[in-house]
Design an enzyme around this catalytic site. Structure first.
Site, PDB file in Angstrom:
ATOM      1  CB  SER A  52       4.060  -6.650  11.993  1.00 27.52           C
ATOM      2  OG  SER A  52       3.728  -8.006  11.988  1.00 27.52           O
ATOM      3  CD  GLU A 123      -0.216  -3.396  -1.909  1.00 29.00           C
ATOM      4  OE1 GLU A 123      -0.277  -4.604  -1.630  1.00 29.00           O
ATOM      5  OE2 GLU A 123       0.293  -2.554  -1.155  1.00 29.00           O
ATOM      6  NE  ARG A 378       2.436 -12.175   1.054  1.00 23.37           N
ATOM      7  CZ  ARG A 378       2.675 -10.904   1.366  1.00 23.37           C
ATOM      8  NH1 ARG A 378       1.837 -10.249   2.143  1.00 23.37           N
ATOM      9  NH2 ARG A 378       3.734 -10.280   0.913  1.00 23.37           N
TER      10      ARG A 378
END
Ligand SMILES: Cc1cc2nc3c(=O)[nH]c(=O)nc-3n(C[C@H](O)[C@H](O)[C@H](O)COP(=O)(O)OP(=O)(O)OC[C@H]3O[C@@H](n4cnc5c(N)ncnc54)[C@H](O)[C@@H]3O)c2cc1C
Length: 521
Positions: A52, A123, A378
């Site tokens: 993270s 993105e 993902r």
């Protein structure tokens, strides 16, 4: 049992034990504490050593006027190649905007445009701009700093860095807490005692991508949470789906594996082969871009392709530009050598829409969980959003768990009596010991070779004898999926098998290694 021993055993009694202090763990802990729960937040490593903290791009959320939940959902499903669990993806897209607003209410500042509106990045795989970020590409670092300050200052949260959870405590019916061993921080050793009992335990231990030789992940991302949960009886799934990020720096001393966010490609950076030619749509989903690079590298025999970011405004990505310059490469004047690296483990502990695993009282959130929302690939920046959306859901559901019964004291006492001999899960290799570094390197190279961007039955079969339990589980799962889909490319089964749409390879909990298919549509 003596009362003194009992008091010792229950020293770490809380409502919710959260294991792991990345975005998912910090936010779950904060939400639970804000709802009135007492929380122990246990982290093996210092805060900077979480995936993270290193996140660059940001959080995907529907916030623009030209965006919609349907569009975010269809982008997620398209990236996920027929394997996305629709119900989980719907939860993500519909709740992510509210979690962004929660973070703002907590005082977090995302980057804004000159009109004061949230500046949204683009993105790969997203059809519109929908990525909120902070400090350009310093999103993770800023988020973690602020969240950890809030958690550390919360009167109902006890934060223990340097506490590695080595076993889950179960009383035969449910998970009732954890056993800790000292982690990496010598100042905090045993700060909370070895046992923490809780009516709910939330695993937020991150992924396993650091098990591959080339990785963008910090060294602690080795899948410990998955092994803890599996040995306690929780189901795992989708272990064959591992995302390789196309643009990790290679061959630059001190920056090996450093990730260059695809937001930079979103702003116009291009990928060039050795002849200086573009060869792929830079904003295609990551699996496509990684495979295109891999194939160029195979043809040329070189180790890297080039990322040309010379036309990018350096002020937009200060930490990327700064890090490269520190390592002696000026990306405003030179091409950056990049190649794919293991980045994100899509598979994990199977959870329902409230982060509940197959073991009562045991929850999983963030990269360690597998809700099915990412399918076989993902979509960029959906994972930080997942940490916040499902972190909150886990906290709320955890509070519904019943109080621990008397049996909990006996189980924790037995664990204390077992003392230091408590085995660390998956402990054939001690990842903290220098002595095992050759073993670690062997495991990483074996996964890179045999479970990399392209796999085949021959290589995967070799992995079945690997000393690391995660390597064996990944190999079994990847062998079972005899097709190519998303991040899983089998050189011996190059086609996508439509009959496997919606189907997931599931590893039942406990010692039973018989794998199974489940349909999650
Ligand atoms: C370089 C990089 C850039 C990225 N950029 C983005 C991005 O822009 N957007 C996005 O959506 N995603 C991004 N990702 C992915 C995303 O950052 C991660 O999926 C997400 O942050 C995972 O968060 P987490 O809380 O689940 O785990 P982590 O942040 O990895 O935290 C795991 C925690 O678990 C602890 N832990 C592990 N095992 C134990 C144990 N046995 N006992 C106690 N504690 C333990 C660790 O110490 C750590 O505190 C990026 C990933 C990387 C590596």
């Amino acid at each position: 049992m003596s009362s003194a021993a009992s008091a010792g055993a229950r020293h770490g009694d809380v409502d919710v034990a959260v294991v792991g202090a990345g975005a998912a763990g910090l936010y779950a802990a904060l939400c639970a504490a804000n709802e009135g729960a007492t929380v122990a937040l246990l982290s093996a490593m210092p805060l900077a050593q979480t995936a993270s903290y290193w996140a660059q791009g940001g959080l995907a959320a529907v916030l623009a006027t030209d965006d919609s939940f349907e569009l975010h959902l269809s982008d997620t499903e398209r990236a996920g190649r027929g394997a996305v669990r629709g119900s989980a993806a719907e939860v993500l897209v519909s709740e992510a905007p509210e979690r962004v607003r929660d973070l703002e209410r907590l005082g977090f500042h995302f980057d804004a445009d000159r009109h004061g509106r949230l500046a949204l990045g683009l993105e790969g795989g997203h059809s519109v701009r929908r990525i909120v970020h902070a400090g350009g590409s310093a999103t993770g670092r800023r988020l973690l700093r602020e969240l950890s300050a809030l958690v550390a200052g919360h009167p109902r949260v006890r934060v223990v860095e340097g506490a590695r959870v080595s076993r889950l405590l179960c009383d035969g019916e449910r998970c009732i807490g954890v056993v800790c061993q000292a982690g990496e921080d010598p100042d905090d050793r045993h700060a909370l005692g070895r046992i923490v009992t809780a009516r709910a335990t939330v695993l937020s231990t991150g992924g396993a991508a650091a098990l591959w030789a080339r990785t963008t992940n910090p060294p602690g991302s080795i899948g410990q949470g998955l092994l803890l949960a599996h040995s306690a009886g929780a189901t795992l799934a989708d272990l064959e789906f591992v995302q390789f990020h196309p643009t990790a720096v290679i061959g630059l001393e001190g920056r090996e594996g450093f990730l260059i966010t695809e937001a930079i490609r979103g702003e116009g950076a291009t990928l060039l082969d050795r002849d200086g030619q573009r060869f792929v749509d830079e904003l295609a989903p990551r699996d496509e871009v990684s495979r295109a690079i891999q194939s160029r590298l195979r043809e040329s025999g070189e180790r890297s392709v080039s990322l040309d970011m010379r036309a990018i405004d350096p002020a937009l990505f200060p930490n990327v530009v700064g890090a490269l310059r520190e390592a002696g490469l000026d990306p405003m004047r030179e091409l950056v050598p990049v190649a794919p690296a293991a980045h994100y483990t899509i598979g994990g502990i199977v959870t329902d829409l409230h982060a509940r695993s197959a073991v009562a009282g045991l929850y999983a959130v963030g990269e360690t969980a597998c809700t099915g929302l990412h399918g076989a690939n993902r979509l960029a920046s959906n994972s930080l959003s997942e940490c916040f959306v499902f972190g909150r859901r886990a906290a709320l559901a955890a509070l519904q768990e019943p109080a621990l019964g008397d049996g909990a004291a006996e189980v924790s006492q037995a664990a204390i009596d077992a003392g230091a001999s408590t085995p660390e899960v998956g402990a054939s290799v001690d990842w903290r010991s220098e002595k095992s570094s050759n073993d670690q390197q062997d495991i990483r190279l074996a996964l890179w070779r045999h479970a990399g961007i392209e796999r085949s039955a021959a290589g995967l079969t070799e992995l079945l004898d690997n000393q690391h339990p995660m390597a064996r589980l990944i190999a079994r799962s990847a062998l079972m999926r005899e097709e190519s889909r998303g991040t899983h490319t089998r050189s011996d089964y190059l086609e996508c098998d439509m009959r496997l749409d919606g189907k997931h390879v599931v590893v039942p909990g406990g010692d039973d290694l018989g794998l199974d298919w489940q349909d999650w549509r």
